[in-house]
Design an enzyme around this catalytic site. Structure first.
Site, mmCIF file in Angstrom:
data_model
loop_
_atom_site.group_PDB
_atom_site.id
_atom_site.type_symbol
_atom_site.label_atom_id
_atom_site.label_comp_id
_atom_site.label_asym_id
_atom_site.label_seq_id
_atom_site.Cartn_x
_atom_site.Cartn_y
_atom_site.Cartn_z
ATOM 1 N N HIS A 33 0.802 0.683 -13.270
ATOM 2 C CA HIS A 33 1.523 -0.515 -13.700
ATOM 3 C C HIS A 33 3.017 -0.194 -13.768
ATOM 4 C CE1 HIS A 33 1.974 -4.399 -15.658
ATOM 5 N NE2 HIS A 33 2.799 -3.818 -16.510
ATOM 6 N N ASN A 73 -5.490 2.496 -12.737
ATOM 7 C CA ASN A 73 -4.522 1.511 -12.265
ATOM 8 C C ASN A 73 -3.120 2.069 -12.498
ATOM 9 O OD1 ASN A 73 -3.567 -1.085 -11.354
ATOM 10 N ND2 ASN A 73 -3.084 -1.571 -13.483
ATOM 11 N N MET A 120 -4.090 -6.817 -6.852
ATOM 12 C CA MET A 120 -3.622 -7.958 -7.641
ATOM 13 C C MET A 120 -4.779 -8.858 -8.077
ATOM 14 S SD MET A 120 -0.549 -7.116 -7.750
ATOM 15 C CE MET A 120 0.269 -8.525 -8.483
ATOM 16 N N ARG A 121 -5.817 -8.235 -8.593
ATOM 17 C CA ARG A 121 -6.985 -8.989 -9.069
ATOM 18 C C ARG A 121 -7.343 -8.484 -10.457
ATOM 19 N NH1 ARG A 121 -7.768 -13.126 -6.492
ATOM 20 N NH2 ARG A 121 -9.972 -13.188 -7.052
ATOM 21 N N GLY A 125 0.798 -1.235 0.000
ATOM 22 C CA GLY A 125 0.000 0.000 0.000
ATOM 23 C C GLY A 125 0.824 1.275 0.000
ATOM 24 N N SER A 126 2.060 1.210 -0.504
ATOM 25 C CA SER A 126 2.855 2.449 -0.505
ATOM 26 C C SER A 126 2.273 3.484 -1.474
ATOM 27 C CB SER A 126 4.328 2.164 -0.824
ATOM 28 O OG SER A 126 4.499 1.780 -2.167
ATOM 29 N N ASN A 127 1.655 3.032 -2.542
ATOM 30 C CA ASN A 127 0.998 3.997 -3.444
ATOM 31 C C ASN A 127 -0.229 4.613 -2.779
ATOM 32 O OD1 ASN A 127 2.184 4.248 -6.297
ATOM 33 N ND2 ASN A 127 2.357 2.061 -5.837
HETATM 34 C C1 GRF Z 1 3.320 -1.167 -7.679
HETATM 35 O O1 GRF Z 1 4.607 -1.359 -8.198
HETATM 36 C C2 GRF Z 1 2.322 -1.089 -8.774
HETATM 37 O O2 GRF Z 1 2.835 -0.607 -9.982
HETATM 38 C C3 GRF Z 1 1.895 -2.517 -8.974
HETATM 39 O O3 GRF Z 1 1.908 -3.061 -7.680
HETATM 40 C C4 GRF Z 1 2.847 -2.360 -6.865
HETATM 41 C C5 GRF Z 1 2.113 -1.952 -5.620
HETATM 42 O O4 GRF Z 1 2.966 -1.431 -4.633
HETATM 43 N N1 GRF Z 1 0.606 -2.562 -9.613
HETATM 44 P P1 GRF Z 1 2.371 -0.833 -3.281
HETATM 45 O O5 GRF Z 1 1.486 -1.874 -2.641
HETATM 46 O O6 GRF Z 1 1.592 0.398 -3.626
HETATM 47 O O7 GRF Z 1 3.557 -0.539 -2.434
#
Ligand code: GRF
Length: 208
Positions: free
Chosen positions: A125, A123, A106-107, A28-30
């Site tokens: 990527h 999304n 991841m779905r 969940g860093s994003n």
């Molecule tokens: C990211 O690298 C994103 O591009 C991919 O999954 C990863 C998620 O990272 N879809 P986080 O959970 O947000 O740290």
């Protein structure tokens, strides 16, 4: 890092804050970067909920520490991908979510989610799409020997990692990189790119 999107987007995108639901499966860093952009006033949205499909995912702890409601919907408890997506949509609708942001979700989305939020799902990527779609994008880039990689924010459609591109950021692939070091560099770019891309996507939509 090179950002391929306007860098000065901090607009009032509407006369009210759009309600954005975040979907995450892991660290969940994003999500954290997006929530921080909201907290410091750089992204004028509200995040009423984080939906997570994995018990114990760190994303849930991040939500709790930011006082954002976390909803755990473990996909293993559902009979089909569609049934799981229906539950996700219910959770989002119950909280009046208008836009969906996948942040390490991841779905693969089924029609249940795609139809409910058509054109309003984003999304991120970890490659410069259309290169290296699908799983293990960072490893794919290393195997291909590219010298520049990066990340892409796009609208989610029924074709995997193939919807309209909103913004991209490029990072170098350095001598001696492995998947971990390259992914770490891409992650840093993602944290800058995603909040900006969300602002861009929502602006574009409100102007349509
Ligand atoms: C990211 O690298 C994103 O591009 C991919 O999954 C990863 C998620 O990272 N879809 P986080 O959970 O947000 O740290």
């Amino acid at each position: 890092m090179i950002l391929y999107s306007p860098s000065d987007i901090e607009p009032p995108i509407a006369d009210r804050r759009v309600r954005v639901g975040v979907l995450a499966s892991g660290s969940g860093s994003n999500f954290e970067a997006i929530a921080e952009a909201v907290a410091i006033g750089r992204l004028p949205v509200e995040i009423p909920v984080l939906v997570c499909n994995n018990p114990g995912a760190f994303a849930l702890e991040r939500a709790a520490s930011r006082n954002i409601e976390g909803v755990l919907l473990d996909h293993r408890a559902f009979g089909s991908r569609r049934a799981h997506d229906e539950a996700v949509v219910r959770a989002l609708r119950e909280r009046d979510v208008e836009w969906v942001v996948m942040a390490g979700w991841m779905r693969i989305a089924t029609d249940a989610l795609l139809d409910a939020y058509a054109g309003r799902i984003l999304n991120i990527h970890p490659s410069l799409l259309p290169a290296f779609r699908g799983l293990h994008a960072v490893e794919q880039a290393l195997e291909a020997g590219v010298k520049i990689s990066g990340c892409t924010v796009h609208i989610v459609t029924a074709s995997l990692d193939d919807g309209p591109i909103i913004a991209q950021a490029a990072v170098p692939v350095l001598e001696g990189d492995d998947a971990a070091t390259l992914h770490a560099r891409i992650h840093e770019a993602e944290h800058v790119l995603y909040p900006r891309a969300i602002g861009l996507a929502l602006m574009r939509k409100t102007r349509d």
